[in-house]
Structures are given as C-alpha cells and as structure tokens.
Design a protein around this motif. Structure first.
Motif, PDB file in Angstrom:
ATOM      1  N   MET A  59      48.130  30.690  38.335  1.00 54.74           N
ATOM      2  CA  MET A  59      46.310  30.307  39.181  1.00 54.74           C
ATOM      3  C   MET A  59      45.663  31.005  37.982  1.00 54.74           C
ATOM      4  O   MET A  59      45.727  32.194  37.468  1.00 54.74           O
ATOM      5  CB  MET A  59      46.420  31.249  40.157  1.00 54.74           C
ATOM      6  N   ILE A  60      44.605  30.256  37.652  1.00 51.21           N
ATOM      7  CA  ILE A  60      43.391  30.605  36.876  1.00 51.21           C
ATOM      8  C   ILE A  60      42.240  30.748  37.714  1.00 51.21           C
ATOM      9  O   ILE A  60      41.550  29.614  38.001  1.00 51.21           O
ATOM     10  CB  ILE A  60      43.183  29.630  35.692  1.00 51.21           C
ATOM     11  N   ARG A  61      42.036  31.944  38.031  1.00 50.76           N
ATOM     12  CA  ARG A  61      40.871  31.876  38.890  1.00 50.76           C
ATOM     13  C   ARG A  61      40.370  33.379  39.104  1.00 50.76           C
ATOM     14  O   ARG A  61      41.258  34.357  39.503  1.00 50.76           O
ATOM     15  CB  ARG A  61      41.265  31.624  40.518  1.00 50.76           C
ATOM     16  N   PRO A  62      39.017  33.911  38.573  1.00 52.11           N
ATOM     17  CA  PRO A  62      38.731  35.231  38.140  1.00 52.11           C
ATOM     18  C   PRO A  62      38.415  36.257  39.619  1.00 52.11           C
ATOM     19  O   PRO A  62      38.143  37.103  39.436  1.00 52.11           O
ATOM     20  CB  PRO A  62      37.291  35.016  37.236  1.00 52.11           C
ATOM     21  N   ARG A  63      38.285  35.356  40.690  1.00 56.81           N
ATOM     22  CA  ARG A  63      37.769  35.858  41.986  1.00 56.81           C
ATOM     23  C   ARG A  63      38.094  35.124  42.864  1.00 56.81           C
ATOM     24  O   ARG A  63      38.352  33.816  43.018  1.00 56.81           O
ATOM     25  CB  ARG A  63      36.309  36.466  41.713  1.00 56.81           C
ATOM     26  N   GLY A  64      37.870  35.717  44.455  1.00 52.23           N
ATOM     27  CA  GLY A  64      38.041  34.951  45.502  1.00 52.23           C
ATOM     28  C   GLY A  64      36.668  34.577  45.616  1.00 52.23           C
ATOM     29  O   GLY A  64      35.783  34.437  44.993  1.00 52.23           O
ATOM     30  N   GLY A  65      36.550  33.811  46.889  1.00 53.69           N
ATOM     31  CA  GLY A  65      35.336  33.403  47.355  1.00 53.69           C
ATOM     32  C   GLY A  65      35.010  32.022  46.785  1.00 53.69           C
ATOM     33  O   GLY A  65      36.245  31.173  46.922  1.00 53.69           O
ATOM     34  N   ASN A  66      34.018  31.299  46.364  1.00 55.76           N
ATOM     35  CA  ASN A  66      33.728  29.802  46.341  1.00 55.76           C
ATOM     36  C   ASN A  66      34.362  29.493  44.910  1.00 55.76           C
ATOM     37  O   ASN A  66      35.090  30.261  44.315  1.00 55.76           O
ATOM     38  CB  ASN A  66      32.347  29.356  46.378  1.00 55.76           C
ATOM     39  N   PHE A  67      34.072  28.209  44.562  1.00 49.63           N
ATOM     40  CA  PHE A  67      34.885  27.620  43.391  1.00 49.63           C
ATOM     41  C   PHE A  67      33.526  27.343  42.352  1.00 49.63           C
ATOM     42  O   PHE A  67      33.776  26.393  41.421  1.00 49.63           O
ATOM     43  CB  PHE A  67      35.560  26.378  43.654  1.00 49.63           C
ATOM     44  N   VAL A  68      32.511  27.768  42.558  1.00 51.09           N
ATOM     45  CA  VAL A  68      31.168  27.565  41.767  1.00 51.09           C
ATOM     46  C   VAL A  68      31.157  28.873  40.645  1.00 51.09           C
ATOM     47  O   VAL A  68      31.163  30.080  40.925  1.00 51.09           O
ATOM     48  CB  VAL A  68      30.032  27.663  42.702  1.00 51.09           C
ATOM     49  N   TYR A  69      31.248  28.404  39.346  1.00 50.61           N
ATOM     50  CA  TYR A  69      31.571  29.475  38.496  1.00 50.61           C
ATOM     51  C   TYR A  69      30.509  29.556  37.493  1.00 50.61           C
ATOM     52  O   TYR A  69      30.092  28.360  37.201  1.00 50.61           O
ATOM     53  CB  TYR A  69      32.900  29.482  37.371  1.00 50.61           C
ATOM     54  N   ASN A  70      30.068  30.553  37.002  1.00 52.84           N
ATOM     55  CA  ASN A  70      29.096  30.756  35.964  1.00 52.84           C
ATOM     56  C   ASN A  70      29.827  30.808  34.555  1.00 52.84           C
ATOM     57  O   ASN A  70      31.064  30.677  34.410  1.00 52.84           O
ATOM     58  CB  ASN A  70      28.139  31.864  35.878  1.00 52.84           C
ATOM     59  N   ASP A  71      28.972  30.678  33.623  1.00 47.79           N
ATOM     60  CA  ASP A  71      29.409  30.733  32.083  1.00 47.79           C
ATOM     61  C   ASP A  71      30.260  31.742  31.811  1.00 47.79           C
ATOM     62  O   ASP A  71      31.440  31.409  31.026  1.00 47.79           O
ATOM     63  CB  ASP A  71      28.231  30.531  30.987  1.00 47.79           C
ATOM     64  N   ILE A  72      29.911  32.931  32.170  1.00 45.72           N
ATOM     65  CA  ILE A  72      30.813  34.213  31.907  1.00 45.72           C
ATOM     66  C   ILE A  72      32.078  34.016  32.615  1.00 45.72           C
ATOM     67  O   ILE A  72      33.205  34.332  32.123  1.00 45.72           O
ATOM     68  CB  ILE A  72      30.148  35.768  32.486  1.00 45.72           C
ATOM     69  N   GLU A  73      32.182  33.573  33.868  1.00 39.77           N
ATOM     70  CA  GLU A  73      33.358  33.373  34.611  1.00 39.77           C
ATOM     71  C   GLU A  73      34.378  32.295  33.984  1.00 39.77           C
ATOM     72  O   GLU A  73      35.608  32.285  33.700  1.00 39.77           O
ATOM     73  CB  GLU A  73      33.172  33.085  36.034  1.00 39.77           C
ATOM     74  N   GLU A  78      38.997  30.402  30.305  1.00 36.40           N
ATOM     75  CA  GLU A  78      39.340  30.000  29.099  1.00 36.40           C
ATOM     76  C   GLU A  78      40.410  30.840  28.520  1.00 36.40           C
ATOM     77  O   GLU A  78      41.529  30.707  27.980  1.00 36.40           O
ATOM     78  CB  GLU A  78      38.064  29.707  28.388  1.00 36.40           C
ATOM     79  N   ALA A  79      39.928  32.359  28.466  1.00 37.77           N
ATOM     80  CA  ALA A  79      40.756  33.162  27.983  1.00 37.77           C
ATOM     81  C   ALA A  79      42.165  33.574  28.566  1.00 37.77           C
ATOM     82  O   ALA A  79      43.041  33.652  28.092  1.00 37.77           O
ATOM     83  CB  ALA A  79      40.088  34.833  27.908  1.00 37.77           C
ATOM     84  N   ASP A  80      41.997  33.367  29.889  1.00 34.11           N
ATOM     85  CA  ASP A  80      43.429  33.519  30.763  1.00 34.11           C
ATOM     86  C   ASP A  80      44.381  32.250  30.519  1.00 34.11           C
ATOM     87  O   ASP A  80      45.605  32.398  30.349  1.00 34.11           O
ATOM     88  CB  ASP A  80      43.082  33.468  32.309  1.00 34.11           C
ATOM     89  N   LEU A  81      43.555  30.990  30.136  1.00 35.23           N
ATOM     90  CA  LEU A  81      44.272  29.798  29.963  1.00 35.23           C
ATOM     91  C   LEU A  81      45.260  29.977  28.526  1.00 35.23           C
ATOM     92  O   LEU A  81      46.362  29.575  28.151  1.00 35.23           O
ATOM     93  CB  LEU A  81      43.506  28.507  29.957  1.00 35.23           C
ATOM     94  N   PHE A  82      44.363  30.477  27.510  1.00 32.48           N
ATOM     95  CA  PHE A  82      44.742  30.677  26.224  1.00 32.48           C
ATOM     96  C   PHE A  82      45.964  31.723  26.250  1.00 32.48           C
ATOM     97  O   PHE A  82      47.164  31.715  25.779  1.00 32.48           O
ATOM     98  CB  PHE A  82      43.802  31.156  25.308  1.00 32.48           C
ATOM     99  N   GLN A  83      45.847  32.818  27.268  1.00 28.89           N
ATOM    100  CA  GLN A  83      47.016  33.887  27.164  1.00 28.89           C
ATOM    101  C   GLN A  83      48.061  33.147  27.816  1.00 28.89           C
ATOM    102  O   GLN A  83      49.171  33.247  27.390  1.00 28.89           O
ATOM    103  CB  GLN A  83      46.374  34.747  28.221  1.00 28.89           C
TER     104      GLN A  83
END
Length: 209
Positions: A59-73, A78-83
């Motif tokens: 799962m690549i998801r930085p937080r719960g809640g909605n699925f609208v992500y800003n540039d930092i998220e 991306e970093a988690d995908l590379f990892q």
C-alpha cells in the motif's frame, strides 16, 4: 481463485500464508483503509513472502482520509514506491483523485512512472469516484497499464451482498481488460458464492483465510 489478504504487520504474514493466502497486501492502519508500512516491515515482509513464493503488494498511501494529495504527499508516495522497488516488492496499491472525485491523472501518471513496472492495483479510491465517471475511469486505468481495481462496489457501510449488482456492471464493462477484484466484507463463508456470481479470478479480504 486467488485470495489476496491485507495484513498490517509482519507478525500476521506467516499465519495467513500457512492458511492459504495467495498474495499479501501489505499495509499499516487497516482501520483507516491502510497506509504505507515502515521500511523495516516492508523489507522483512517481502523477504519472508518471497521465500514462500507469495507476491506482496505494498500500500502506498501517506495517511488516512480522502485520496486528494498535495505535491508534498505525492513526493512521499514516490519515495515509498522507489523504496518498494529497491526491496523487490512485487506490486503497489495506490489511487489519487481530484477534489471533484475523478482520477487525478497527473498524480497517477507520476506514481505509475515511479512504480517502474511493478504490478499496480488502483485501490478503493475507485469507490469514491461518482458512478457516472467510473466507466471512463476504468478506460483510463486500462490505457495506463494498471493491472487491477480493488472495489467494494459502493460505500463500505453497505454489505458486499448489497453491492453485487453494481460490481456485476463493473466487471461487465471491464470485459477482462483489467482485473476487477472485489473486497470489503469478502470472507471464507461468502467467497465462493461471490466469485461464482461475478466470474472474477481474484478476491480480497482480511477474513478470506
């Protein structure tokens, strides 16, 4: 019938594999729908699963809640995908939407690129897409080589038995061009009937094994 089981820590993985899981969805915080696990959990989980020839979808998801992500998220994702790639994880599970509830195409293209050829599941963000936009969303995901859609067929407050009619429509529209994987309330007790009614090759559920 492929049984994908979501687990939120390494401790559960040996048990669910021993009980017959064919694939692992690795996530933390299942209570909020799943978030990304730590590097250590991802590394050990992938190592154990690969030794037992069981694929892992992270799962690549930085937080719960909605699925609208800003540039930092998105940068975090991306970093988690590379990892995940570096650790040899088989696939990734993610989804990004606009504030209007349609696929955030720019964000998704960024994440698909970062996935670098891993299998991709578009997760239950799909169920937050307005029904009238779901067909076009399926076409977009197919055009961008996404492997499967994880969907409950409606809000998780409804039992899956009450969303089967919409799931049938989704499967019919997909026409085998992308895997539609029902989840949310799929258990050992109802899995065979759901698979038979929907004619799907994969099911997802924490109580599937």
């Amino acid at each position: 019938m492929l049984k994908e089981v979501p687990v939120e820590n390494y401790t559960d993985i040996p048990r669910v594999i021993a009980n017959g899981a064919n694939r692992i969805e690795l996530c933390d915080n299942l209570a909020v729908g799943g978030t990304t696990v730590s590097h250590g959990v991802m590394a050990e989980s992938q190592k154990y699963a690969s030794e037992h020839h069981i694929p892992v979808m992270a799962m690549i998801r930085p937080r719960g809640g909605n699925f609208v992500y800003n540039d930092i998220e998105l940068k975090m994702m991306e970093a988690d995908l590379f990892q995940a790639q570096q650790l040899g994880v088989d696939g990734a599970v993610f989804g990004a939407l606009t504030p209007q509830g349609t696929i955030d195409e720019e964000a998704m293209e960024q994440l698909i690129g970062a996935a670098g050829g891993m299998q991709i599941t578009f997760h239950m963000a799909f169920d937050a897409i307005p029904v009238e936009h779901q067909a076009a969303s399926i076409d977009w995901l197919i055009d961008h080589d996404v492997d499967r859609i994880l969907t409950h067929g409606g809000p998780l407050t409804k039992p899956i038995e009450d969303t089967l009619s919409h799931l049938k429509e989704t499967v019919k529209y997909a026409k085998g061009r992308i895997i539609v994987m029902p989840g949310g309330g799929v258990t050992v007790d109802n899995a065979a009937e759901i698979a038979e009614q929907l004619h799907v090759p994969e099911l997802h559920g924490s109580k599937l094994v």
